[in-house]
Design an enzyme around this catalytic site. Structure first.
Site, PDB file in Angstrom:
ATOM      1  N   ASN A  45       0.834  -1.214   0.000  1.00 34.67           N
ATOM      2  CA  ASN A  45       0.000   0.000   0.000  1.00 34.67           C
ATOM      3  C   ASN A  45       0.867   1.263   0.000  1.00 34.67           C
ATOM      4  O   ASN A  45       0.590   2.223  -0.720  1.00 34.67           O
ATOM      5  CB  ASN A  45      -0.898   0.040   1.250  1.00 34.67           C
ATOM      6  CG  ASN A  45      -2.046  -0.945   1.172  1.00 34.67           C
ATOM      7  OD1 ASN A  45      -2.340  -1.500   0.109  1.00 34.67           O
ATOM      8  ND2 ASN A  45      -2.705  -1.172   2.300  1.00 34.67           N
ATOM      9  N   ASP A 242      -1.309   4.315   5.484  1.00 39.15           N
ATOM     10  CA  ASP A 242      -0.362   3.925   4.424  1.00 39.15           C
ATOM     11  C   ASP A 242      -0.175   5.064   3.422  1.00 39.15           C
ATOM     12  O   ASP A 242       0.938   5.313   2.947  1.00 39.15           O
ATOM     13  CB  ASP A 242      -0.847   2.656   3.716  1.00 39.15           C
ATOM     14  CG  ASP A 242      -0.794   1.444   4.640  1.00 39.15           C
ATOM     15  OD1 ASP A 242       0.036   1.451   5.572  1.00 39.15           O
ATOM     16  OD2 ASP A 242      -1.577   0.496   4.425  1.00 39.15           O
TER      17      ASP A 242
END
Ligand code: ATP
Length: 289
Positions: A45, A242
């Site tokens: 991610n 993320d």
């Protein structure tokens, strides 16, 4: 401006998401509503977040020799992420997150699979790649001794490294000390750095603490500076952290000062929460203007 070179060393997962109205009781079988697979894992991610924002991103990781592994590699390629250091581990499954979402509850089982095969010797194969990077970005979904090895290596090679300490895991102070920045969320900061006590937290000068809709904070001397988030309509906060980390690495690698870099990361993360899905909501550079 030079294109920042970011290397992410971390997990690659396939999220297997089952949606059902109710959670099955113990021993019960029920019919659900839908199923889909979504590429995920904190490492992957964060790599996608940095690539969308215009960085040259190299991933160091492993997938299993199953159809998920091939799909996860395809996903990296479609995002323009360099995969020379993503290997397929024979006889092991890809990293998986089995997610059941019902109206009342979410339940998740993570299988480390190939992520658990990221041994220190594997990292050494890519020393040159690490040395050629402006920033290294790591998380805690790979074995602890590998995390420690990466920190030693980055110190030896004099390459700055950001630790996103998620999921929370304690390291010896000597290892935290090797990070350039450490980016816990509020809960991780409390668990790992005694952030909620009257005393100032440890590793003050390295901490960038994210706090959801409130934004993110860092310390100048012993004074805490909070960079607020923009007020936005939230659709799905999955992957907000993320996105923040990928964006922070890009901004720092571009030479932005910390306060400006945190503002950039807040902006990227606040755009990501307005869309569904972890990776699918991550903004492109053009959306940041
Ligand atoms: P997650 O586990 O959901 O990916 P996290 O717990 O790691 O997230 P958070 O501190 O919740 O991290 O969020 C990271 C960053 O995302 C925040 O610092 C902020 O920039 C942005 N963010 C999160 N939630 C919101 C929100 N509701 N509105 C605007 N920005 C948000």
């Amino acid at each position: 401006m030079h294109t920042p070179k970011i290397t992410v060393i971390g997990s690659i997962n396939m999220d297997l998401m089952t949606v059902a109205e109710n959670m099955p009781e113990q021993g019960e079988t029920i019919s659900g509503e839908s199923f889909k697979t979504l590429p995920g894992g904190k490492g992957a991610n964060q790599a996608v977040a940095a690539a969308r924002l215009g960085a040259e991103v190299h991933m160091i990781g492993k997938v299993g020799d199953d159809p998920f592994g091939a799909a996860l590699i395809d996903n990296f390629e479609s995002q323009g992420i360099r995969i020379e250091a993503v290997e397929t581990e024979p006889g092991v499954s890809s990293g998986l997150a089995n997610i059941i979402v019902s109206d009342q509850d979410n339940r998740i089982i993570i299988i480390a699979g190939a992520n658990g095969e990221m041994h220190p010797g594997y990292i050494d194969k890519f020393k040159e790649r690490i040395e050629a990077s402006d920033y290294i970005l790591i998380q805690f979904e790979i074995p602890k001794r590998t995390v420690e090895h990466i920190l030693d290596l980055c110190e030896t090679l004099d390459v700055p490294v950001i630790i996103n300490p998620a999921p929370a895991m304690q390291l010896d102070d000597a290892y935290w000390g090797k990070a350039t920045y450490i980016t816990p969320n509020d809960n991780e900061a409390k668990k790992l750095f005694a952030y909620d006590t009257d005393d100032l937290p440890k590793f003050l000068d390295k901490l960038v603490i994210t706090n959801g809709a409130k934004g993110a904070s860092f310390f100048r001397g012993d004074r805490m500076i909070t960079v607020p988030s923009e007020k936005v309509e939230v659709t799905d906060t999955t992957g907000a952290g993320d996105t923040f980390n990928g964006a922070l690495a890009v901004a720092l690698a571009e030479g932005k000062a910390l306060e400006e870099a945190v503002g950039f990361a807040n902006k990227a993360a606040s755009l990501s929460v307005q869309k569904l899905g972890a990776q699918s909501g991550m903004p492109k550079r053009s959306e940041m203007e």
